[in-house]
Write a protein that holds these residues in place. Structure first.
Motif, mmCIF file in Angstrom:
data_model
loop_
_atom_site.group_PDB
_atom_site.id
_atom_site.type_symbol
_atom_site.label_atom_id
_atom_site.label_comp_id
_atom_site.label_asym_id
_atom_site.label_seq_id
_atom_site.Cartn_x
_atom_site.Cartn_y
_atom_site.Cartn_z
ATOM 1 N N SER A 153 -5.508 11.751 9.598
ATOM 2 C CA SER A 153 -6.047 12.910 8.886
ATOM 3 C C SER A 153 -5.913 12.727 7.370
ATOM 4 N N THR A 154 -4.817 12.107 6.919
ATOM 5 C CA THR A 154 -4.653 11.862 5.489
ATOM 6 C C THR A 154 -5.720 10.904 4.970
ATOM 7 N N PHE A 155 -5.967 9.844 5.702
ATOM 8 C CA PHE A 155 -6.953 8.851 5.283
ATOM 9 C C PHE A 155 -8.365 9.429 5.279
ATOM 10 N N MET A 156 -8.687 10.203 6.310
ATOM 11 C CA MET A 156 -10.047 10.715 6.431
ATOM 12 C C MET A 156 -10.326 11.856 5.458
ATOM 13 N N THR A 157 -9.313 12.531 4.989
ATOM 14 C CA THR A 157 -9.518 13.618 4.012
ATOM 15 C C THR A 157 -9.183 13.184 2.585
ATOM 16 N N ASP A 158 -9.021 11.889 2.392
ATOM 17 C CA ASP A 158 -8.767 11.346 1.064
ATOM 18 C C ASP A 158 -10.111 11.142 0.353
ATOM 19 N N TYR A 159 -10.739 12.245 -0.020
ATOM 20 C CA TYR A 159 -12.097 12.196 -0.547
ATOM 21 C C TYR A 159 -12.183 11.493 -1.903
ATOM 22 N N ASP A 160 -11.102 11.475 -2.640
ATOM 23 C CA ASP A 160 -11.099 10.792 -3.936
ATOM 24 C C ASP A 160 -10.722 9.319 -3.819
ATOM 25 N N ARG A 161 -10.495 8.866 -2.594
ATOM 26 C CA ARG A 161 -10.235 7.461 -2.307
ATOM 27 C C ARG A 161 -9.029 6.902 -3.063
ATOM 28 N N PHE A 162 -7.947 7.680 -3.066
ATOM 29 C CA PHE A 162 -6.696 7.156 -3.605
ATOM 30 C C PHE A 162 -6.157 6.047 -2.699
ATOM 31 N N ILE A 163 -6.380 6.198 -1.378
ATOM 32 C CA ILE A 163 -5.918 5.214 -0.405
ATOM 33 C C ILE A 163 -7.074 4.279 -0.094
ATOM 34 N N GLY A 164 -6.935 3.033 -0.450
ATOM 35 C CA GLY A 164 -8.048 2.108 -0.294
ATOM 36 C C GLY A 164 -8.111 1.402 1.041
ATOM 37 N N SER A 165 -7.009 1.395 1.797
ATOM 38 C CA SER A 165 -6.950 0.588 3.009
ATOM 39 C C SER A 165 -6.134 1.289 4.091
ATOM 40 N N TYR A 166 -6.479 0.999 5.337
ATOM 41 C CA TYR A 166 -5.724 1.507 6.485
ATOM 42 C C TYR A 166 -4.760 0.441 7.015
ATOM 43 N N ARG A 167 -4.493 -0.556 6.181
ATOM 44 C CA ARG A 167 -3.666 -1.676 6.603
ATOM 45 C C ARG A 167 -2.249 -1.251 6.958
ATOM 46 N N LEU A 168 -1.662 -0.334 6.208
ATOM 47 C CA LEU A 168 -0.278 0.061 6.463
ATOM 48 C C LEU A 168 -0.110 0.731 7.827
ATOM 49 N N PRO A 169 -0.940 1.716 8.202
ATOM 50 C CA PRO A 169 -0.795 2.281 9.549
ATOM 51 C C PRO A 169 -0.959 1.235 10.651
ATOM 52 N N ARG A 170 -1.870 0.273 10.459
ATOM 53 C CA ARG A 170 -2.014 -0.787 11.463
ATOM 54 C C ARG A 170 -0.736 -1.613 11.560
ATOM 55 N N ALA A 171 -0.111 -1.886 10.413
ATOM 56 C CA ALA A 171 1.128 -2.665 10.415
ATOM 57 C C ALA A 171 2.260 -1.895 11.097
ATOM 58 N N ASP A 203 0.815 -1.221 0.000
ATOM 59 C CA ASP A 203 0.000 0.000 0.000
ATOM 60 C C ASP A 203 0.847 1.269 0.000
ATOM 61 N N ILE A 204 2.154 1.138 0.108
ATOM 62 C CA ILE A 204 3.019 2.313 0.223
ATOM 63 C C ILE A 204 2.842 3.284 -0.939
ATOM 64 N N PRO A 205 2.747 2.830 -2.198
ATOM 65 C CA PRO A 205 2.572 3.810 -3.281
ATOM 66 C C PRO A 205 1.342 4.690 -3.104
ATOM 67 N N GLN A 206 0.237 4.131 -2.603
ATOM 68 C CA GLN A 206 -0.973 4.919 -2.371
ATOM 69 C C GLN A 206 -0.721 6.002 -1.320
ATOM 70 N N TRP A 207 -0.070 5.598 -0.235
ATOM 71 C CA TRP A 207 0.194 6.553 0.840
ATOM 72 C C TRP A 207 1.233 7.590 0.421
ATOM 73 N N ALA A 208 2.256 7.156 -0.284
ATOM 74 C CA ALA A 208 3.317 8.082 -0.699
ATOM 75 C C ALA A 208 2.757 9.177 -1.601
ATOM 76 N N ALA A 209 1.774 8.826 -2.441
ATOM 77 C CA ALA A 209 1.200 9.822 -3.350
ATOM 78 C C ALA A 209 0.355 10.849 -2.611
ATOM 79 N N SER A 210 -0.218 10.454 -1.463
ATOM 80 C CA SER A 210 -1.140 11.334 -0.736
ATOM 81 C C SER A 210 -0.527 11.956 0.516
ATOM 82 N N MET A 211 0.559 11.396 1.023
ATOM 83 C CA MET A 211 1.126 11.849 2.295
ATOM 84 C C MET A 211 2.636 12.001 2.174
ATOM 85 N N PRO A 212 3.114 13.080 1.578
ATOM 86 C CA PRO A 212 4.567 13.251 1.417
ATOM 87 C C PRO A 212 5.277 13.590 2.719
ATOM 88 N N LYS A 213 4.553 14.179 3.685
ATOM 89 C CA LYS A 213 5.195 14.607 4.936
ATOM 90 C C LYS A 213 4.505 13.976 6.136
#
Length: 493
Positions: free
Chosen positions: A78-96, A13-23
């Motif tokens: 905050s990144t996941f909850m404001t991802d209104y276009d649903r680029f990030i499909g899962s919260y699996r990475l933060p749980r890991a 899932d890293i590519p999804q997060w990297a595209a939406s959360m650079p910092k």
């Protein structure tokens, strides 16, 4: 056999997060290649040789890793909850990442005790701002000034340490203090304070901008949806003459049509869901308006004999364990508060860890999505479920979870929740709220076990709602909400 393959799969899932959360939460650019390199399955902590410098260096490395991990985890919500276009499909990475960080935190505490055993430092747990941190001081020939984490014998001898001795006194391996301590101090408090200051500055800028738009009468033009002007009326009034200011927690207040709910309470080894473990979950169901379902067992035996099941049904109590490293350290504070001694809750003793038990997570999620769930200070439970329950974050974001909180009920609608010097916002603990609402006898105190606390919370809520309805206040007042109320997310596109 515990299946941990999902931890490595989460890296997909890293590519999804990297595209939406650079910092990260501290404004630092995230090195996603570093995240990808972490061995989440086998641990990210450092196991040193038993020499002073190697222990020091391992602790320093683990602190640095924990800071990096936690700054990323802190930004994920905050990144996941404001991802209104649903680029990030899962919260699996933060749980890991949180899974790995809990074990890393155990490793840090083990290193702290190992340093005490070898007389490299003395550890004290001190409250600093928003958190409690481990403070290291030079060893001066006396034992630790406070040892609230239990005893750990790492000397290589069989058996544990006795309750009357410190770890240092029980170790055969003793070194003089030859390591620097300045670079192995816990920086958590300073990091959290800095984040809070940044958030405060951002809120100030937003309020200033909103006020400027209001003065220029541009709110309607720039916010077609009709943004509320600063200083609006309170969402709800207290049942007496006391009217607290509007609060973000008001979104969790119930509506006038609330009925079937599930009350839930969890007990944990600490307050940080990215560092600590869930060890006790209790939940039960209660209808706030309609009759108790027919066919449910009439009685349930709570730990407290003076508790009566009343309208409650579907009670459940779940016990979970901790890793052997955590159990070996002990946790005297939690043992005193809840009666749960984690030294007997090791996975080696047969206890399953909640974050390693997908069936338990799935079962709990199914219940959380069936009807609104109620908790006292519900953001606590919510934060733990986000980082522990597979599918919870996704279900919450999709609007399939509704959360009701009895804390703002106490704060906004309870006549007894009046400000005092000791409690500027009123005494809104579950213990105080339950006693004021007749759910807990004044001679007894909150038990701090999941099921028992869920029970008194629901009884208090039902009593409170009945009184408010009779008075035409709270949800039935002029500013009350229709429907079940509570906090839930709507789908945005």
């Amino acid at each position: 056999m515990i299946d941990r393959t999902w931890l490595d799969a989460a890296k997909g899932d890293i590519p999804q997060w990297a595209a939406s959360m650079p910092k990260d939460a501290d404004g630092t650019t995230i090195d996603w290649d570093w995240v990808r390199s972490l061995d989440l399955m086998h641990g990210v902590g450092t196991i040193p040789e038993s020499t002073p410098q190697s222990i020091h260096d391992a602790l320093k490395a683990d602190y640095a890793t924990r800071e990096h991990l936690e700054s990323i985890i802190a930004q994920c919500n905050s990144t996941f909850m404001t991802d209104y276009d649903r680029f990030i499909g899962s919260y699996r990475l933060p749980r890991a990442l949180a899974y790995a960080n809990r074990r890393l935190n155990d490793n840090i505490n083990t290193l702290l005790h190992l340093g005490e055993q070898q007389h490299l430092w003395v550890v004290s747990r001190e409250r600093r701002g928003r958190t409690t941190v481990a403070v290291l001081r030079p060893y001066s020939g006396s034992g630790p000034s406070n040892d609230d984490q239990g005893m750990l014998d790492l000397s290589g001898e069989a058996g544990g340490t006795s309750a009357g001795n410190t770890a240092a006194e029980n170790s055969d391996v003793k070194f003089p203090t030859t390591v620097a301590l300045d670079d192995v101090q816990d920086r958590t408090a300073a990091i959290l304070d800095a984040r809070a200051e940044r958030r405060k500055a951002q809120r100030f800028q937003k309020r200033a901008g909103d006020a400027a738009m209001a003065r220029a009468n541009l709110s309607g033009a720039t916010s077609p949806g009709g943004a509320a002007l600063p200083g609006g009326a309170a969402a709800s009034g207290n049942a007496t003459g006391h009217h607290p200011k509007p609060d973000w927690r008001d979104a969790y207040l119930p509506g006038r049509d609330v009925d079937a709910v599930m009350g839930i309470d969890i007990e944990t080894t600490g307050i940080d869901p990215a560092r600590d473990y869930i060890i006790d979950v209790g939940f039960e169901f209660m209808n706030m308006a309609s009759p108790r379902p027919a066919g449910e067992p009439e009685t349930y035996a709570y730990e407290q004999g003076y508790y009566a099941a009343g309208d409650a049904y579907g009670q459940s109590r779940l016990a979970f364990g901790v890793p052997p490293e955590n159990a070996a350290l002990g946790n005297a504070l939690i043992a005193k508060l809840t009666g749960i001694d984690v030294r007997g809750r090791s996975s080696e003793a047969g206890y399953r860890l909640f974050d390693e038990w997908p069936q338990a997570q799935a079962g709990l999620l199914a219940r959380l999505t069936q009807q609104p769930y109620v908790a006292h200070n519900a953001t606590f439970e919510h934060s733990w479920f986000m980082l522990n329950v597979a599918g919870y974050a996704e279900s919450y974001r999709a609007g399939r979870i509704t959360i009701i909180d009895t804390l703002p009920m106490s704060r906004q609608w309870d006549p007894g929740a009046v400000p005092t010097n000791e409690h500027p916002y009123g005494d809104n603990t579950l213990d105080a709220y339950a006693k004021r609402q007749g759910a807990l006898d004044s001679a007894h105190n909150e038990r701090h076990l999941g099921l028992e606390d869920s029970h008194i919370m629901l009884v208090a809520m039902k009593h409170h709602l009945a009184a408010l309805k009779a008075q035409g206040k709270g949800p039935w007042g002029s500013t009350g909400r229709a429907g079940v109320g509570g906090k839930s997310c709507g789908r945005k596109r």
